[in-house]
Design a protein around this motif. Structure first.
Motif, PDB file in Angstrom:
ATOM      1  N   ALA A  16       0.801  -1.215   0.000  1.00  0.00           N
ATOM      2  CA  ALA A  16       0.000   0.000   0.000  1.00  0.00           C
ATOM      3  C   ALA A  16       0.841   1.275   0.000  1.00  0.00           C
ATOM      4  O   ALA A  16       0.356   2.325  -0.367  1.00  0.00           O
ATOM      5  N   SER A  17       2.091   1.186   0.421  1.00  0.00           N
ATOM      6  CA  SER A  17       2.927   2.381   0.474  1.00  0.00           C
ATOM      7  C   SER A  17       4.379   1.992   0.220  1.00  0.00           C
ATOM      8  O   SER A  17       4.762   0.839   0.346  1.00  0.00           O
ATOM      9  N   LYS A  18       5.147   2.983  -0.140  1.00  0.00           N
ATOM     10  CA  LYS A  18       6.568   2.762  -0.407  1.00  0.00           C
ATOM     11  C   LYS A  18       7.258   2.264   0.860  1.00  0.00           C
ATOM     12  O   LYS A  18       7.104   2.844   1.930  1.00  0.00           O
ATOM     13  N   SER A  19       7.989   1.173   0.709  1.00  0.00           N
ATOM     14  CA  SER A  19       8.764   0.628   1.828  1.00  0.00           C
ATOM     15  C   SER A  19      10.237   0.642   1.455  1.00  0.00           C
ATOM     16  O   SER A  19      10.620   0.128   0.411  1.00  0.00           O
ATOM     17  N   GLU A  20      11.042   1.241   2.299  1.00  0.00           N
ATOM     18  CA  GLU A  20      12.494   1.272   2.125  1.00  0.00           C
ATOM     19  C   GLU A  20      13.075   0.281   3.116  1.00  0.00           C
ATOM     20  O   GLU A  20      12.915   0.446   4.323  1.00  0.00           O
ATOM     21  N   ILE A  21      13.699  -0.771   2.609  1.00  0.00           N
ATOM     22  CA  ILE A  21      14.260  -1.812   3.475  1.00  0.00           C
ATOM     23  C   ILE A  21      15.780  -1.684   3.428  1.00  0.00           C
ATOM     24  O   ILE A  21      16.391  -1.849   2.375  1.00  0.00           O
ATOM     25  N   ARG A  22      16.383  -1.376   4.577  1.00  0.00           N
ATOM     26  CA  ARG A  22      17.827  -1.107   4.666  1.00  0.00           C
ATOM     27  C   ARG A  22      18.520  -2.241   5.399  1.00  0.00           C
ATOM     28  O   ARG A  22      18.048  -2.692   6.445  1.00  0.00           O
ATOM     29  N   ASN A  23      19.640  -2.681   4.857  1.00  0.00           N
ATOM     30  CA  ASN A  23      20.447  -3.702   5.511  1.00  0.00           C
ATOM     31  C   ASN A  23      21.162  -3.060   6.696  1.00  0.00           C
ATOM     32  O   ASN A  23      21.944  -2.125   6.533  1.00  0.00           O
ATOM     33  N   GLY A  24      20.850  -3.546   7.909  1.00  0.00           N
ATOM     34  CA  GLY A  24      21.465  -2.985   9.102  1.00  0.00           C
ATOM     35  C   GLY A  24      21.408  -3.969  10.252  1.00  0.00           C
ATOM     36  O   GLY A  24      20.875  -5.068  10.141  1.00  0.00           O
ATOM     37  N   SER A  25      21.931  -3.544  11.377  1.00  0.00           N
ATOM     38  CA  SER A  25      22.051  -4.448  12.512  1.00  0.00           C
ATOM     39  C   SER A  25      20.797  -4.514  13.375  1.00  0.00           C
ATOM     40  O   SER A  25      20.589  -5.492  14.082  1.00  0.00           O
ATOM     41  N   ARG A  26      19.953  -3.487  13.329  1.00  0.00           N
ATOM     42  CA  ARG A  26      18.721  -3.499  14.122  1.00  0.00           C
ATOM     43  C   ARG A  26      17.587  -4.087  13.296  1.00  0.00           C
ATOM     44  O   ARG A  26      17.640  -4.088  12.080  1.00  0.00           O
ATOM     45  N   SER A  27      16.539  -4.528  13.955  1.00  0.00           N
ATOM     46  CA  SER A  27      15.336  -4.983  13.271  1.00  0.00           C
ATOM     47  C   SER A  27      14.164  -4.175  13.798  1.00  0.00           C
ATOM     48  O   SER A  27      13.676  -4.421  14.901  1.00  0.00           O
ATOM     49  N   HIS A  28      13.755  -3.179  13.024  1.00  0.00           N
ATOM     50  CA  HIS A  28      12.638  -2.323  13.410  1.00  0.00           C
ATOM     51  C   HIS A  28      12.112  -1.618  12.175  1.00  0.00           C
ATOM     52  O   HIS A  28      12.721  -1.679  11.098  1.00  0.00           O
ATOM     53  N   ALA A  29      10.990  -0.933  12.323  1.00  0.00           N
ATOM     54  CA  ALA A  29      10.425  -0.170  11.216  1.00  0.00           C
ATOM     55  C   ALA A  29       9.923   1.171  11.728  1.00  0.00           C
ATOM     56  O   ALA A  29       9.389   1.263  12.835  1.00  0.00           O
ATOM     57  N   LYS A  30      10.112   2.189  10.916  1.00  0.00           N
ATOM     58  CA  LYS A  30       9.583   3.513  11.217  1.00  0.00           C
ATOM     59  C   LYS A  30       8.440   3.772  10.241  1.00  0.00           C
ATOM     60  O   LYS A  30       8.625   3.711   9.027  1.00  0.00           O
ATOM     61  N   ILE A  31       7.249   4.036  10.773  1.00  0.00           N
ATOM     62  CA  ILE A  31       6.073   4.316   9.974  1.00  0.00           C
ATOM     63  C   ILE A  31       5.923   5.829   9.901  1.00  0.00           C
ATOM     64  O   ILE A  31       5.856   6.505  10.935  1.00  0.00           O
ATOM     65  N   CYS A  32       5.895   6.378   8.697  1.00  0.00           N
ATOM     66  CA  CYS A  32       5.756   7.815   8.484  1.00  0.00           C
ATOM     67  C   CYS A  32       4.360   8.088   7.909  1.00  0.00           C
ATOM     68  O   CYS A  32       4.009   7.559   6.845  1.00  0.00           O
ATOM     69  N   PHE A  33       3.587   8.888   8.616  1.00  0.00           N
ATOM     70  CA  PHE A  33       2.195   9.124   8.254  1.00  0.00           C
ATOM     71  C   PHE A  33       2.018  10.369   7.397  1.00  0.00           C
ATOM     72  O   PHE A  33       2.765  11.337   7.519  1.00  0.00           O
ATOM     73  N   LYS A  34       0.988  10.343   6.567  1.00  0.00           N
ATOM     74  CA  LYS A  34       0.573  11.518   5.810  1.00  0.00           C
ATOM     75  C   LYS A  34      -0.157  12.446   6.772  1.00  0.00           C
ATOM     76  O   LYS A  34      -0.692  12.014   7.791  1.00  0.00           O
ATOM     77  N   ASP A  35      -0.186  13.729   6.406  1.00  0.00           N
ATOM     78  CA  ASP A  35      -1.072  14.643   7.102  1.00  0.00           C
ATOM     79  C   ASP A  35      -2.206  14.981   6.133  1.00  0.00           C
ATOM     80  O   ASP A  35      -2.252  14.451   5.012  1.00  0.00           O
ATOM     81  N   GLU A  36      -3.130  15.827   6.539  1.00  0.00           N
ATOM     82  CA  GLU A  36      -4.276  16.139   5.677  1.00  0.00           C
ATOM     83  C   GLU A  36      -3.841  16.728   4.347  1.00  0.00           C
ATOM     84  O   GLU A  36      -4.391  16.381   3.298  1.00  0.00           O
ATOM     85  N   VAL A 130      -0.714   6.026   5.646  1.00  0.00           N
ATOM     86  CA  VAL A 130       0.736   5.822   5.741  1.00  0.00           C
ATOM     87  C   VAL A 130       1.386   6.399   4.487  1.00  0.00           C
ATOM     88  O   VAL A 130       0.994   6.081   3.371  1.00  0.00           O
ATOM     89  N   ASP A 131       2.371   7.262   4.689  1.00  0.00           N
ATOM     90  CA  ASP A 131       3.095   7.847   3.557  1.00  0.00           C
ATOM     91  C   ASP A 131       4.166   6.886   3.063  1.00  0.00           C
ATOM     92  O   ASP A 131       4.217   6.553   1.890  1.00  0.00           O
ATOM     93  N   HIS A 132       5.036   6.466   3.957  1.00  0.00           N
ATOM     94  CA  HIS A 132       6.071   5.489   3.617  1.00  0.00           C
ATOM     95  C   HIS A 132       6.586   4.829   4.886  1.00  0.00           C
ATOM     96  O   HIS A 132       6.281   5.269   5.990  1.00  0.00           O
ATOM     97  N   VAL A 133       7.341   3.764   4.684  1.00  0.00           N
ATOM     98  CA  VAL A 133       7.870   2.985   5.796  1.00  0.00           C
ATOM     99  C   VAL A 133       9.371   2.817   5.596  1.00  0.00           C
ATOM    100  O   VAL A 133       9.817   2.557   4.482  1.00  0.00           O
ATOM    101  N   GLU A 134      10.125   2.997   6.663  1.00  0.00           N
ATOM    102  CA  GLU A 134      11.570   2.784   6.640  1.00  0.00           C
ATOM    103  C   GLU A 134      11.871   1.587   7.541  1.00  0.00           C
ATOM    104  O   GLU A 134      11.626   1.648   8.744  1.00  0.00           O
ATOM    105  N   ILE A 135      12.377   0.535   6.934  1.00  0.00           N
ATOM    106  CA  ILE A 135      12.624  -0.717   7.644  1.00  0.00           C
ATOM    107  C   ILE A 135      14.125  -0.959   7.710  1.00  0.00           C
ATOM    108  O   ILE A 135      14.827  -0.771   6.714  1.00  0.00           O
ATOM    109  N   GLU A 136      14.602  -1.368   8.875  1.00  0.00           N
ATOM    110  CA  GLU A 136      15.991  -1.801   8.996  1.00  0.00           C
ATOM    111  C   GLU A 136      15.982  -3.237   9.475  1.00  0.00           C
ATOM    112  O   GLU A 136      15.272  -3.585  10.421  1.00  0.00           O
TER     113      GLU A 136
END
Length: 195
Positions: A16-36, A130-136
């Motif tokens: 449903a939204s652009k997901s940026e998946i980055r190779n890194g040592s942590r495992s988490h995701a940052k969800i970035c929301f749209k505004d009006e 959801v605007d986009h997601v940044e995943i590590e």
């Protein structure tokens, strides 16, 4: 990467939204929301323009307080109309509307909770804001740390302006592009809509 880092839906297209998946040592995701303003500029107003609907709403509240005209008959137009109709219905949910104005604009979630934000499975439909997601996460392939993979909504996604948004991401973010499509169980070829 697995279904954990790039969640898939229960059927059909799902991203449903652009997901940026980055190779890194942590495992988490940052969800970035749209505004009006984002939702108006990226989805509602382009939809109204593509369908030649007027008057165009000046806010999400105006969008919710106006009725859409009857559905058009053309395939592409009906897809866009259906998207606007679903968005109109989804935004009647006060919790979803509140997410457009609530702070913070970004939240961090565990990868186990990621599917809720990036797939079009039935549920609370939060993907609409959801605007986009940044995943590590750690890639299992031995690729260098910091390398990124982007998962974008497909070309058949009904959101107005999807092609323009996809091309912008490809131009700004990509060094190599792979086009993936779900194969038919009976076997098939690429079609005109795939290209």
């Amino acid at each position: 990467l697995s279904d954990r880092q790039i969640p898939t839906g229960s059927g059909g297209f799902c991203t449903a939204s652009k997901s940026e998946i980055r190779n890194g040592s942590r495992s988490h995701a940052k969800i970035c929301f749209k505004d009006e303003a984002d939702l108006m500029a990226q989805a509602i107003l382009p939809g109204y323009q593509m369908l030649s609907i007027s008057p165009r709403p000046g806010s999400v509240s105006a969008f919710l307080n106006s009725a859409l005209p009857p559905a058009p008959t053309g395939y592409d137009e009906k897809k866009i109309w259906t998207y606007l109709d679903e968005l109109h219905n989804d935004l009647k949910d006060e919790n979803l509307r509140r997410r457009l104005v609530d702070q913070p604009r970004e939240i961090e979630v565990d990868l186990a909770d990621l599917r809720r934000y990036v797939t079009k499975d039935k549920g609370d439909r939060i993907f609409q804001v959801v605007d986009h997601v940044e995943i590590e996460t750690q890639f299992d392939s031995g690729l260098p740390e910091g390398m990124k993979v982007f998962d974008l909504p497909g070309l058949e996604d009904p959101m107005p302006g999807i092609l323009e948004n996809m091309m912008k991401s490809v131009k700004e973010d990509a060094d190599i592009v792979f086009f993936l499509r779900m194969p038919s169980p009976n076997g098939d070829q690429w079609t005109k809509s795939d290209i």
